[in-house]
Design an enzyme around this catalytic site. Structure first.
Site, PDB file in Angstrom:
ATOM      1  N   ASP A  12      46.969  32.024  32.437  1.00  0.00           N
ATOM      2  CA  ASP A  12      45.829  33.328  32.535  1.00  0.00           C
ATOM      3  C   ASP A  12      46.885  34.351  32.545  1.00  0.00           C
ATOM      4  O   ASP A  12      47.882  34.857  32.729  1.00  0.00           O
ATOM      5  CB  ASP A  12      45.064  33.290  33.706  1.00  0.00           C
ATOM      6  N   SER A  13      46.027  35.910  32.033  1.00  0.00           N
ATOM      7  CA  SER A  13      46.810  36.825  31.765  1.00  0.00           C
ATOM      8  C   SER A  13      47.215  37.504  33.104  1.00  0.00           C
ATOM      9  O   SER A  13      48.102  38.457  33.192  1.00  0.00           O
ATOM     10  CB  SER A  13      45.891  38.128  31.132  1.00  0.00           C
ATOM     11  N   TYR A  44      45.091  41.773  29.570  1.00  0.00           N
ATOM     12  CA  TYR A  44      44.880  41.562  28.166  1.00  0.00           C
ATOM     13  C   TYR A  44      43.790  42.328  27.356  1.00  0.00           C
ATOM     14  O   TYR A  44      43.715  42.119  26.121  1.00  0.00           O
ATOM     15  CB  TYR A  44      44.979  39.852  27.834  1.00  0.00           C
ATOM     16  N   GLY A  45      42.585  42.084  28.331  1.00  0.00           N
ATOM     17  CA  GLY A  45      41.273  42.647  27.608  1.00  0.00           C
ATOM     18  C   GLY A  45      41.238  43.721  26.808  1.00  0.00           C
ATOM     19  O   GLY A  45      40.376  43.740  25.721  1.00  0.00           O
ATOM     20  N   CYS A  75      41.490  31.717  30.345  1.00  0.00           N
ATOM     21  CA  CYS A  75      41.352  33.363  30.181  1.00  0.00           C
ATOM     22  C   CYS A  75      40.443  33.512  28.966  1.00  0.00           C
ATOM     23  O   CYS A  75      40.605  32.829  27.913  1.00  0.00           O
ATOM     24  CB  CYS A  75      42.715  34.090  29.921  1.00  0.00           C
ATOM     25  N   ASN A  76      39.361  34.212  29.218  1.00  0.00           N
ATOM     26  CA  ASN A  76      38.557  34.253  28.159  1.00  0.00           C
ATOM     27  C   ASN A  76      39.064  35.046  27.000  1.00  0.00           C
ATOM     28  O   ASN A  76      38.861  34.719  25.703  1.00  0.00           O
ATOM     29  CB  ASN A  76      37.305  34.981  28.509  1.00  0.00           C
ATOM     30  N   GLU A 161      41.611  43.458  40.486  1.00  0.00           N
ATOM     31  CA  GLU A 161      43.272  43.575  40.326  1.00  0.00           C
ATOM     32  C   GLU A 161      43.555  44.275  41.511  1.00  0.00           C
ATOM     33  O   GLU A 161      44.996  44.209  42.169  1.00  0.00           O
ATOM     34  CB  GLU A 161      43.826  43.907  39.178  1.00  0.00           C
ATOM     35  N   CYS A 195      34.704  36.127  32.083  1.00  0.00           N
ATOM     36  CA  CYS A 195      35.855  36.579  32.356  1.00  0.00           C
ATOM     37  C   CYS A 195      36.031  35.967  33.738  1.00  0.00           C
ATOM     38  O   CYS A 195      35.663  35.660  34.718  1.00  0.00           O
ATOM     39  CB  CYS A 195      36.081  38.137  32.615  1.00  0.00           C
ATOM     40  N   THR A 196      37.344  35.172  33.816  1.00  0.00           N
ATOM     41  CA  THR A 196      37.781  34.574  35.261  1.00  0.00           C
ATOM     42  C   THR A 196      37.978  35.475  36.360  1.00  0.00           C
ATOM     43  O   THR A 196      38.224  34.916  37.634  1.00  0.00           O
ATOM     44  CB  THR A 196      39.289  33.748  34.762  1.00  0.00           C
ATOM     45  N   HIS A 197      38.079  36.656  35.940  1.00  0.00           N
ATOM     46  CA  HIS A 197      38.391  37.696  37.194  1.00  0.00           C
ATOM     47  C   HIS A 197      36.840  37.802  38.108  1.00  0.00           C
ATOM     48  O   HIS A 197      36.989  38.167  39.121  1.00  0.00           O
ATOM     49  CB  HIS A 197      38.652  39.011  36.871  1.00  0.00           C
TER      50      HIS A 197
HETATM   51  N1  DGL Z   1      41.151  36.923  33.013  1.00  0.00           N
HETATM   52  C1  DGL Z   1      40.787  37.657  31.655  1.00  0.00           C
HETATM   53  C2  DGL Z   1      39.633  36.875  31.018  1.00  0.00           C
HETATM   54  O1  DGL Z   1      39.162  35.814  31.391  1.00  0.00           O
HETATM   55  C3  DGL Z   1      40.529  38.884  31.880  1.00  0.00           C
HETATM   56  C4  DGL Z   1      41.718  39.950  32.444  1.00  0.00           C
HETATM   57  C5  DGL Z   1      42.267  40.661  31.254  1.00  0.00           C
HETATM   58  O2  DGL Z   1      41.873  41.515  30.763  1.00  0.00           O
HETATM   59  O3  DGL Z   1      43.761  40.506  31.084  1.00  0.00           O
HETATM   60  O4  DGL Z   1      39.126  37.242  30.106  1.00  0.00           O
END
Ligand code: DGL
Length: 277
Positions: A12-13, A44-45, A75-76, A161, A195-197
């Site tokens: 994941d990011s 990463y988004g 990570c999506n 975060e 999104c996994t967050h």
């Molecule tokens: N966990 C990332 C996802 O599922 C989002 C976090 C990021 O923006 O890096 O997209």
């Protein structure tokens, strides 16, 4: 008898993929796992396709070099922007048995079973929404029978975060994005938490989501589909080592990573710092 350490890699990011790993480990505890969070370069988004691809490729190569025969992009954003290029351009040049899987396809496959109105909402990062991956994947499965409305939630990852999920600021942004989604399509009856967050914001999300709406959380679905995948791919399954071990890697300092990572994971964990390049 398994001879070699060949863990399943989960990337994941940052922290978000730990919510996926937690579900995977609940359903498939027998395997060895290595988690890699690119916390030094998260989020990463909001990054371009090229950058997300390059960062994800580096992480995938690192996990392959550590012995992983199978990697889940938990990570999506990485699944949306990097998975296809890695599968089409990078994997053919490596061992043909190596596999990289994402989280979007398994989530999307559940949708036709859940929606009654045929109206589906997606909450995700700007990168995931702009990539159109969810509408495109849903269309591949259901043609144009399902109407997809997306809402980018750029403030949700920073709230998570920064451990600011239980306060009026979190409520404000969660309510705002959910209201935006339903004002654009009031017939939505199923929402993908893309999104996994976002599972860390579930208390607020559940407060503002209309009662009749089904919320699709990715962790249990990805875990279930991974189990099916391993049953169908016996050669790969036999390669995966099964000592039940876990290793956690981050590109940030472990002092920064461990406290919040333990919250995402649901129990205390010890991490190692690595460099990606
Ligand atoms: N966990 C990332 C996802 O599922 C989002 C976090 C990021 O923006 O890096 O997209």
């Amino acid at each position: 008898m398994q001879e070699k350490y060949q863990p399943i890699g989960v990337f994941d990011s940052g922290y978000g993929g730990l919510t996926i790993l937690k579900s995977i480990m609940e359903q498939l505890p027998q395997y060895d796992y290595i988690y890699l969070g690119d916390n030094a370069r998260t989020p990463y988004g909001s990054r371009s396709f090229d950058v997300v691809y390059e960062y994800t490729r580096q992480a995938v190569m690192k996990l392959f070099s550590m012995g992983c025969p199978l990697i889940i992009l938990a990570c999506n954003t990485a699944s949306a922007k990097a998975l296809r290029t890695i599968q089409q351009n990078d994997l053919p040049q490596l061992d043909p048995l190596l596999r990289v899987l994402g989280v979007i396809r398994p989530s999307v496959e559940k949708i036709p079973l859940l929606t009654r109105t045929g109206h589906v909402g997606v909450l995700g990062t700007s990168g995931t929404v702009l990539s159109e991956s969810y509408p495109l994947e849903i269309a591949k499965i259901s043609g144009d029978h399902i109407i997809v409305t997306q809402e980018a939630c750029p403030m949700w990852v920073p709230l998570v975060e920064n451990d600011e999920t239980c306060n009026p600021a979190a409520d404000y942004f969660v309510q705002k994005n959910i209201n935006n989604l339903f004002s654009r399509d009031p017939e939505i009856d199923t929402v993908i938490l893309g999104c996994t967050h976002y599972p860390l914001l579930l208390p607020a999300i559940n407060r503002f989501l209309p009662d009749h709406v089904t919320l699709l959380e990715q962790g249990p679905i990805v875990a279930e589909r991974l189990g099916d995948y391993l049953v169908r791919h016996t050669e790969l399954e036999q390669k995966c080592s099964k000592e039940g071990s876990r290793r956690f890697l981050t590109t940030e300092s472990v002092q920064n990573f461990e406290p919040l990572a333990s919250q995402f994971f649901g129990s205390k964990l010890i991490a190692e710092k690595i460099i990606l390049q």
